[in-house]
Design an enzyme around this catalytic site. Sequence first.
Site, mmCIF file in Angstrom:
data_model
loop_
_atom_site.group_PDB
_atom_site.id
_atom_site.type_symbol
_atom_site.label_atom_id
_atom_site.label_comp_id
_atom_site.label_asym_id
_atom_site.label_seq_id
_atom_site.Cartn_x
_atom_site.Cartn_y
_atom_site.Cartn_z
ATOM 1 N N LYS A 187 38.861 40.625 34.081
ATOM 2 C CA LYS A 187 38.413 39.877 35.260
ATOM 3 C C LYS A 187 39.467 38.841 35.636
ATOM 4 O O LYS A 187 39.986 38.138 34.766
ATOM 5 C CB LYS A 187 37.070 39.198 34.959
ATOM 6 N N SER A 232 29.164 37.833 39.859
ATOM 7 C CA SER A 232 30.509 37.798 40.408
ATOM 8 C C SER A 232 31.448 38.838 39.782
ATOM 9 O O SER A 232 32.521 39.113 40.306
ATOM 10 C CB SER A 232 31.108 36.416 40.180
ATOM 11 N N SER A 281 26.212 36.719 36.212
ATOM 12 C CA SER A 281 27.371 37.445 36.746
ATOM 13 C C SER A 281 27.908 38.555 35.853
ATOM 14 O O SER A 281 28.845 39.251 36.240
ATOM 15 C CB SER A 281 28.500 36.462 37.072
#
Length: 493
Positions: free
Chosen positions: A79, A159, A183
């Site tokens: 990420k 997210s 998330s």
Amino acid sequence: MDSIFDLTLAEARDLLVKRDLSAVELTRTYLSAVEALNPRINAYITVTAEAALEQAKAAEAALAKGEAKPLTGIPLAIKDLFCTTGIRTTAASKILGNFVPPYESTVTANLLRDGAVFLGKANLDEFAMGSSNATSAFGGVENPWKRQNSDAALVPGGSSGGSAAAVAARMALGATATDTGGSIRQPAAFCGIAGIKPTYGRVSRFGTVAFASSLDQAGPVARTVEDCAILLGSMSGFDPKDSTSADMPVPDFAAACKRGVKGLRIGIPKEYRLPGMPAEIEALWQQGIAWLKEAGAETVDISLPHTQYALPTYYIVAPAEASSNLARYDGVRFGLREDGVDLKDLYERTRRAGFGEEVRRRIMIGTYVLSAGYYDAYYLKAQKIRTLIKRDFDEAWGKVDAILTPATPSAAFGRDEKRDDPVAMYLNDVFTVTANLAGIPGLSVPAGLDAQGLPLGLQVLGKSFDEETVFAVGRAIEQAAKFTATPALKAAA
């Protein structure tokens, strides 16, 4: 095995160790999938093909010497919230510009130590603020799943939508993610994969771009519960560079997956039965309860009375901490800089140009609730309610070993369906924020499909630092659900 993409992380690792699979071949195959699918799915912001192949060659050499580590040769997505030495880190925001960190986050350093191969940096909601992966400055991510008889673009959740979409579409064997209010778990549920938010303090936050420091926690997403357990084992551990890192041994999470649930007491909180909750979410929850009973667990009705206040509490605490954390992005020290007639003008122009709409909204909310006239009425009260939410869980642990709930209030929704309604978007976190407020672990497990053929997940919550029981319960659900459906957009050999 029909395809190399059918392998789970655990299976690929075993083949690599046996020398039945080449680390370089595995990495090349996944890079080819990224090349083919990323232009549409947009799961990666930055692809590091050359570095990945070098890491794969090093892994091949280690395997040849019999020096395999827990993740030697395993291709992962990272990420783009984790700092990576010499590789651009954006947090999916314009304000960081072409920031290239001179240091490595502890999470990625641990994964590299254990032999992992990094394919690139995965897309996300800007500064991890969002439930749809639509707020990225680099464009939204498309969920690889499709509704029946429709090619309409769906969100992957946020997210960590890039991480989840990459794993679901077979563009990585696993991925790092972060969870501030859901998330990890919401994108995992939307994309038909597993994902765990560990206990706050289990994984170091050093080198991870901060959103809300008392809520943020890193964890993995992967295709199976066992794969998540393997990844979490490498990501975890005490780190003196993070003052909130817990100085505790890291258990064998993968071994815990095999424990079974016989004799465990599983709590079913009545407050999670929300008005208007879709019938198929309730039906899946009841199915999960039945599966655990069949596996030898006992279910217990419990109450978490302050759950109703969790969402408003979260959306006071998180923006308040965000407004403080994001004050450092001012156009002076690093990243984007806009010209201004004076220093104040430079700050304002830089932040206006660099931050997206959702980030600006949360900064303003956070600044408001921390302001002198409203601190007691909002922020202080929210912190008191947060304490009560944690106390609800502490009392529940006297009766049960784990808690079962739905992971999300719906399946993935259309890219444009909630974009103009931030409150509707925030409601997607209704089942997940309590775990962040209380600091406890939560795991999302794919457990079924809705009427339109989209994946739905169940959530397992556990006691602080008892991820082992969470994995055991999650694995039992996984075995009973036999979830084998795959998305419309995925790599194939």
